[in-house]
Design a protein around this motif. Structure first.
Motif, PDB file in Angstrom:
ATOM      1  N   LEU A  45       0.832  -1.204   0.000  1.00  0.00           N
ATOM      2  CA  LEU A  45       0.000   0.000   0.000  1.00  0.00           C
ATOM      3  C   LEU A  45       0.866   1.254   0.000  1.00  0.00           C
ATOM      4  O   LEU A  45       0.639   2.189  -0.730  1.00  0.00           O
ATOM      5  N   ASP A  46       1.896   1.223   0.850  1.00  0.00           N
ATOM      6  CA  ASP A  46       2.784   2.377   0.921  1.00  0.00           C
ATOM      7  C   ASP A  46       3.494   2.601  -0.412  1.00  0.00           C
ATOM      8  O   ASP A  46       3.653   3.727  -0.855  1.00  0.00           O
ATOM      9  N   GLU A  86       1.183   4.356  -2.657  1.00  0.00           N
ATOM     10  CA  GLU A  86       1.108   5.792  -2.375  1.00  0.00           C
ATOM     11  C   GLU A  86       2.329   6.520  -2.934  1.00  0.00           C
ATOM     12  O   GLU A  86       2.213   7.588  -3.526  1.00  0.00           O
ATOM     13  N   ILE A 140       1.953   6.974  -6.591  1.00  0.00           N
ATOM     14  CA  ILE A 140       1.026   8.058  -6.935  1.00  0.00           C
ATOM     15  C   ILE A 140       1.742   9.406  -6.839  1.00  0.00           C
ATOM     16  O   ILE A 140       1.660  10.253  -7.734  1.00  0.00           O
ATOM     17  N   VAL A 141       2.492   9.591  -5.736  1.00  0.00           N
ATOM     18  CA  VAL A 141       3.202  10.857  -5.528  1.00  0.00           C
ATOM     19  C   VAL A 141       4.235  11.070  -6.637  1.00  0.00           C
ATOM     20  O   VAL A 141       4.346  12.164  -7.211  1.00  0.00           O
ATOM     21  N   TYR A 154       4.996  12.445  -0.171  1.00  0.00           N
ATOM     22  CA  TYR A 154       4.878  11.103   0.401  1.00  0.00           C
ATOM     23  C   TYR A 154       4.611  11.180   1.902  1.00  0.00           C
ATOM     24  O   TYR A 154       3.748  10.454   2.429  1.00  0.00           O
ATOM     25  N   PHE A 169       1.007  12.146   2.242  1.00  0.00           N
ATOM     26  CA  PHE A 169       0.108  11.051   1.859  1.00  0.00           C
ATOM     27  C   PHE A 169       0.076   9.977   2.951  1.00  0.00           C
ATOM     28  O   PHE A 169      -0.984   9.480   3.342  1.00  0.00           O
ATOM     29  N   LEU A 170       1.258   9.653   3.484  1.00  0.00           N
ATOM     30  CA  LEU A 170       1.336   8.650   4.560  1.00  0.00           C
ATOM     31  C   LEU A 170       0.533   9.108   5.775  1.00  0.00           C
ATOM     32  O   LEU A 170      -0.175   8.329   6.402  1.00  0.00           O
ATOM     33  N   GLY A 176      -3.394  10.551   3.946  1.00  0.00           N
ATOM     34  CA  GLY A 176      -4.059   9.902   2.814  1.00  0.00           C
ATOM     35  C   GLY A 176      -4.431  10.880   1.707  1.00  0.00           C
ATOM     36  O   GLY A 176      -3.897  11.995   1.633  1.00  0.00           O
ATOM     37  N   TRP A 177      -5.400  10.450   0.891  1.00  0.00           N
ATOM     38  CA  TRP A 177      -5.818  11.242  -0.272  1.00  0.00           C
ATOM     39  C   TRP A 177      -6.257  12.656   0.098  1.00  0.00           C
ATOM     40  O   TRP A 177      -5.932  13.613  -0.586  1.00  0.00           O
ATOM     41  N   PHE A 234      -3.426  14.870   0.622  1.00  0.00           N
ATOM     42  CA  PHE A 234      -2.678  14.996  -0.622  1.00  0.00           C
ATOM     43  C   PHE A 234      -3.391  15.947  -1.590  1.00  0.00           C
ATOM     44  O   PHE A 234      -2.758  16.754  -2.261  1.00  0.00           O
TER      45      PHE A 234
END
Ligand SMILES: [Zn+2]
Length: 297
Positions: free
Chosen positions: A34-35, A38, A41-42, A68, A71-72, A75-76, A79
């Motif tokens: 999952l990380d 993310e 995505i970044v 990052y 986001f961590l 989340g969205w 972000f």
């Protein structure tokens, strides 16, 4: 609970992610996957920004690190807020760029932001992201939206203020008029930009439900006020302690450390306090203002 990372051991994980190993996803711990998602995505958004020439290489690396961490932590929703700031900043920087260039106040490198600028605007926000990850709670969310609101309003105020038809006035001595682009100089257009940008970040934060247990209208209010207070702090610090220099070649007043290829001579202000440090301080003030206001409401 024992995390899969501990129970599997580092050796197994390295084995699992080594190329050519079968059943990769079955062996990789889900949270790590999952990380990585993310992070991907970044990186993808930062690559888009580099393509659009909104970031240079250093700015890319700094953006990935900052994005990052955020986001961590959040989340969205978190972000999307920093992306909104970034898009607002890019749009207002490129708005009438040629005109700003003609009066010598445009951002350098075609408006591409480099790492000091990214860390100045997003550094403290990234710290709040990591703190949210470690501790949770609405305090860090409030600090985060205050910092982002201050960064957004200051960037928008600066870029719109450069387009103002009226000559900027110094925030600390309202009678004194200063050239466009001077730190501490304020215009009506810049002030309008401050309020609109801060309210925009606040509205986005409220819609996304970033702050738990605080009513949406209050989120808009504290974010907007954080942005305005941060932006004012930016102008006051910019007018007082920020380093002001003069070029030893062409004699122009400048806020840069280098002009005409030569180090500039300091005229006033503190040696190490440049525009980026001022921005960083302003985001901290904005964050503190938002949290403090939410606590008293
Ligand atoms: Zn010069």
């Amino acid at each position: 609970m024992v995390s899969p990372v501990n129970s599997m051991g580092l050796g197994n994980i390295l084995l699992a992610i080594s190329p050519g190993h079968g059943a990769l996803t079955a062996l990789l711990p889900v949270d790590i996957l999952l990380d990585l998602g993310e992070l991907a995505i970044v990186v993808a958004f930062a690559l888009l920004a580099i393509k659009a020439r909104a970031l240079d290489r250093g700015g890319f690396l700094a953006s990935v690190a900052v994005g990052y961490a955020i986001f961590l932590g959040g989340g969205w929703a978190w972000f999307v807020i920093i992306m909104s700031f970034f898009i607002l900043g890019v749009a207002t920087t490129l708005f009438r760029y040629e005109y700003k260039k003609s009066i010598g106040t445009a951002q350098e490198k075609g408006g591409a932001r480099s790492w000091p600028n990214i860390l100045a605007n997003g550094g403290i926000a990234a710290v709040f992201g990591l703190a949210e990850l470690a501790f949770g709670g609405s305090a860090f969310a409030l600090l985060y939206i205050g910092a982002m609101s201050a960064a957004a309003s200051d960037t928008v105020a600066t870029e719109l203020g450069l387009l103002s038809k009226s000559v900027p006035r110094l925030i600390t001595r309202f009678g004194a008029r200063v050239p466009p682009g001077t730190s501490g100089g304020v215009t009506e257009l810049g002030l309008l930009g401050t309020i609109v940008a801060a309210a925009a970040i606040g509205t986005i934060a409220a819609v996304l439900g970033v702050v738990q247990g605080v009513p949406p209208y209050e989120v808009v209010f504290v974010a907007t006020m954080g942005g305005i207070v941060g932006s004012i702090a930016d102008s006051v610090i910019g007018a007082t302690v920020q380093r002001k220099s003069v070029c030893i070649v062409c004699g122009k007043a400048t806020e840069s450390l280098i002009h005409c290829g030569q180090p500039t001579r300091r005229q006033s202000g503190v040696v190490h306090i440049d525009n980026n440090i001022v921005n960083l301080l302003a985001t901290i003030v904005g964050a503190a203002a938002s949290l403090a206001l939410a606590l008293v409401l």
